[in-house]
Design an enzyme around this catalytic site. Structure first.
Site, PDB file in Angstrom:
ATOM      1  N   ALA A   9      35.946  49.694  47.673  1.00 30.99           N
ATOM      2  CA  ALA A   9      34.851  50.117  47.012  1.00 30.99           C
ATOM      3  C   ALA A   9      33.881  51.117  48.001  1.00 30.99           C
ATOM      4  O   ALA A   9      33.474  52.092  47.526  1.00 30.99           O
ATOM      5  CB  ALA A   9      34.172  48.964  46.384  1.00 30.99           C
ATOM      6  N   GLY A  27      38.509  43.065  51.467  1.00 30.74           N
ATOM      7  CA  GLY A  27      39.485  44.151  51.054  1.00 30.74           C
ATOM      8  C   GLY A  27      38.760  45.016  49.877  1.00 30.74           C
ATOM      9  O   GLY A  27      38.830  46.397  49.935  1.00 30.74           O
ATOM     10  N   ASP A  28      38.568  44.372  48.676  1.00 30.38           N
ATOM     11  CA  ASP A  28      37.825  45.019  47.498  1.00 30.38           C
ATOM     12  C   ASP A  28      36.698  45.724  47.814  1.00 30.38           C
ATOM     13  O   ASP A  28      36.414  46.930  47.323  1.00 30.38           O
ATOM     14  CB  ASP A  28      37.690  43.953  46.409  1.00 30.38           C
ATOM     15  CG  ASP A  28      39.157  43.544  45.705  1.00 30.38           C
ATOM     16  OD1 ASP A  28      39.659  44.239  45.361  1.00 30.38           O
ATOM     17  OD2 ASP A  28      39.124  42.102  45.611  1.00 30.38           O
ATOM     18  N   SER A  29      35.876  44.908  48.751  1.00 31.43           N
ATOM     19  CA  SER A  29      34.634  45.580  48.762  1.00 31.43           C
ATOM     20  C   SER A  29      34.908  46.859  49.882  1.00 31.43           C
ATOM     21  O   SER A  29      33.953  47.934  49.630  1.00 31.43           O
ATOM     22  CB  SER A  29      33.609  44.512  49.834  1.00 31.43           C
ATOM     23  OG  SER A  29      33.516  43.425  48.784  1.00 31.43           O
TER      24      SER A  29
END
Length: 402
Positions: free
Chosen positions: A178, A173-175
């Site tokens: 980003a 999710g973070d990636s």
């Protein structure tokens, strides 16, 4: 002072990264890989918690930090203090992009909102990565990547059907947030080149995950169909599964297209399978998915993995092993394309890590150095770039501002 010349299409672009952990810093990594001068702002004393994260920490050093902070310069700065905010605004005057992933409202509390940044640099692009976005009723909530994966729909459909939702084993999710933030940054830079105007890029983790869910929402909206957890398969897409081999390995075969399935059937020595009503079309194979998978598994189980892959590759059937890190480091295709690069590191000697993606033929990116030590570039940034003399830097250091 001009930016030190670096390779890559973003050479000449300066990014001030004020985030921490993963969602913001991974966007900074992507931009640094493409040649941007990324100046990472970290709290004095502690720095980004990513310096301590990771499952393995030889000699007490994180193996994640050298990757996510590669190609960046590190400066220390306390943004909670007025002196630190004033110094940050001086950095903004020399920047093209400010990247942050604090909870929405944090920059505003520090009097570093977009309007104030724009007063110091009218063309500045503010890139904001957060769990729920900068607006809406949930915007003020704390939002980690895992929560965004759940809200964005990914967690519900990941895993085995008879077990609770699973995760991928990565901070996906973070990636994703980003990556979408980086795409937005590139679009904003192009817009500024055409108009001279900066803007805010708002990348929410849950929306970045949602963007990857194909027609999941549309299927429910129109047909009332809810995708469920299905393990290693996609329902009605067959054959596309993991199959056993005689020597105990597992091979993924994806032959769900009609022409490819005909090649697979011929390779199995049963070309007539492709003519049977149960298997002749994509829809028919989907309706008989379980029995078809079993039939293929019975065949693959008679062959060792290497011999099986030779047969499939020769026939033009997409197939491959399920790689682990050790397989990647030993694979000739990885080696031929330099998919993994070894980078000198002052602590570990050299470190293997993923190379820059995507590849550009005329202006390729590069991994120039691993994650820096805390405040390693204070002198270069505050002295050479902002023009603070040694006494000023010493005073700011003694006061805990830098």
């Amino acid at each position: 002072m001009p930016i030190e010349e670096t390779p890559g299409p973003l050479a000449g672009v300066r990014v001030v990264e004020a985030g921490q952990l993963l969602a913001g810093p991974f966007a900074g990594q992507l931009m640094g890989d493409l040649g941007a001068d990324v100046v990472k702002v970290e709290p004095p004393g502690s720095g980004d918690p990513m310096r301590q994260w990771g499952r393995e920490k030889p000699h007490g050093h994180s193996l994640w930090w050298p990757v996510v902070a590669r190609n960046k310069r590190s400066v220390t700065l306390d943004l909670r203090r007025e002196e630190g905010q004033r110094l940050f605004l001086r950095l903004v005057e020399h920047a093209d992009v400010v990247l942050e992933n604090f909870r929405p409202g944090t920059l505003e509390r520090w009097n570093l909102d977009y309007d104030r940044l724009r007063e110091h640099n009218p063309g500045i692009i503010l890139v904001r990565v957060s769990g729920y976005g900068q607006t809406g009723p949930y915007s003020g909530r704390a939002g980690y990547g895992s929560i965004g994966e759940a809200m964005g729909g990914l967690r519900y459909i990941t895993g085995e059907p008879d077990r609770p939702p699973s995760r991928t084993g990565l901070s996906i999710g973070d990636s994703l947030a980003a990556t979408h933030a980086t795409v937005g940054t590139l679009a904003a830079l192009l817009h500024r080149e055409r108009t001279g105007q900066g803007q805010v890029v708002d990348s929410a983790i849950y929306e970045a995950v949602l963007a990857m869910t194909e027609s999941l929402v549309t299927e429910w909206d129109v047909a009332g169909y809810q995708r469920e957890r299905t393990g290693p398969i996609l329902p009605n897409v067959a054959p596309s599964n993991v199959y056993p081999t005689a020597d105990g390995h597992a091979i993924l075969i994806a032959a769900n297209q009609d022409t490819v399935f005909r090649r697979l059937a011929a390779t199995m020595g049963e070309p007539e399978l492709a003519e049977l009503p149960a298997y002749a079309t994509h829809g028919a194979r989907g309706s008989h998915q379980e029995e078809l998978d079993q039939r293929i598994a019975d065949w693959t189980a008679k062959h060792d993995a290497d011999a099986l892959l030779d047969l499939l590759h020769e026939a033009g059937v997409p197939a491959g092993r399920i790689f682990r890190a050790e397989d990647m480091l030993a694979d000739p295709h990885y080696a031929a394309r330099d998919a993994v690069v070894r980078v000198p590191d002052p602590t570990f000697g050299t470190l293997a890590m993923p190379n820059v993606v995507p590849r550009l033929s005329a202006t390729p990116g590069s991994v120039r150095w691993t994650g820096p030590t805390l405040g390693e570039h204070n002198e270069a940034v505050y002295g050479d770039l902002l023009g603070l003399d040694a006494d000023e830097r010493a005073a700011l250091g003694a006061a805990g501002v830098i």
